[in-house]
Write a protein that holds these residues in place. Sequence first.
Motif: not given
Length: 375
Positions: A155-170
């Motif tokens: 992010k600091k270097s100038g990249c765009l950020l993107r989110k997605s969804i996964q499914f995890h067990w804790t």
Amino acid sequence: MNNYKFDIVHSLSGINAEDWNSLNNGNTVTSYEFLAALEETGNVGDESGWLPAHLIATLNKRLVGSVPLYIKTHSYGEYIFDWAWADAYHRSGLDYYPKLVSAVPFTPTTGPRLLAADLDVKNALANAVLSFTKDNQLSSFHCLYPEEEDLLVWKKSGCLLRKSIQFHWTNQNYENFTQYLSSMKSVKRKKIKQERKRVIDSDVKFRTISGDQACEDDWEFFYDCYQHTYNIRGSNPYLNFDFFLELKNKIGKNTLLIIASQSGQRVAAALNILSNDTILGRYWGAKKYIPGLHFETCYYQTIEYAIEHGYKKFEGGAQGEHKLSRGLEGVETNSAHWLAHPQFSDAVGNFLDREGAAIGEYHENLTTRTPFKTL
């Protein structure tokens, strides 16, 4: 300021394994052994569309940082989908490929992408990656599934950020699977018990074995199941059998095979990767359909193993809200992107703002549908 020397290497063969792994924080899938196995068995390379172009940083001839990088001529095997971006480039008369990607091929798991012990080195690595992208007139750079610290660097270097969804067990420090079930709402708990009973009544039994202890015949059966999963969809598997044999021979203790048999005949198999305190659910296949077999082999057997051996998390991967009712909860994962074309970068940035808001709403919706009891 330190005078780091940066180089691009098209194979890990000239890198010392211990030096690479000393920067890796014990992550299995970014280990030298895992990435080198992909190269040595031809699963990445010129003909695959994944050309290794790893960035290394040295200081006084000592390896201080690295980034697993690949020049891509397609978007297969990434699991962060940018086909629409490629199509938009094409319709505008521009070339989207080749592009540069920092990822573990065919492996959508969060982990280190800027391999370095020092934040200053990570910042330098990120700037060097983007310089390489520009100098070689690549359309774009993409970092897939970076851990949080690395994401902030991108992010600091100038990249765009993107989110997605996964499914995890804790793992909430469960003593056993029964206690785990007791933390769930009664309707969900009852459903899992019914699913497991259905498998037991079908005379299915399971064998869980460390990959280094499994014989080659076990691995061959797993691969037959893995191939079958792709074949029934009319496609070919990404990975060849030689790759899995390399895993067995080099890091077999960090792999876990779960093999299901019915009346003494093997019918299904799943492969998990063990990485620090996390189990990565990777591949599965079945030679015949048995109700509940998929959930038992891929989820319940793995969760039981995680509880028994003290693993904190099980990553069940992307897609499939059916995982939610089995105790795998939706979590946000991340990627970072840089596009050379200013107008396309602006357009993608606007799209990611809208998409990110929708992902946030979706994630919030998933949390309201938790299968677990709430206070």
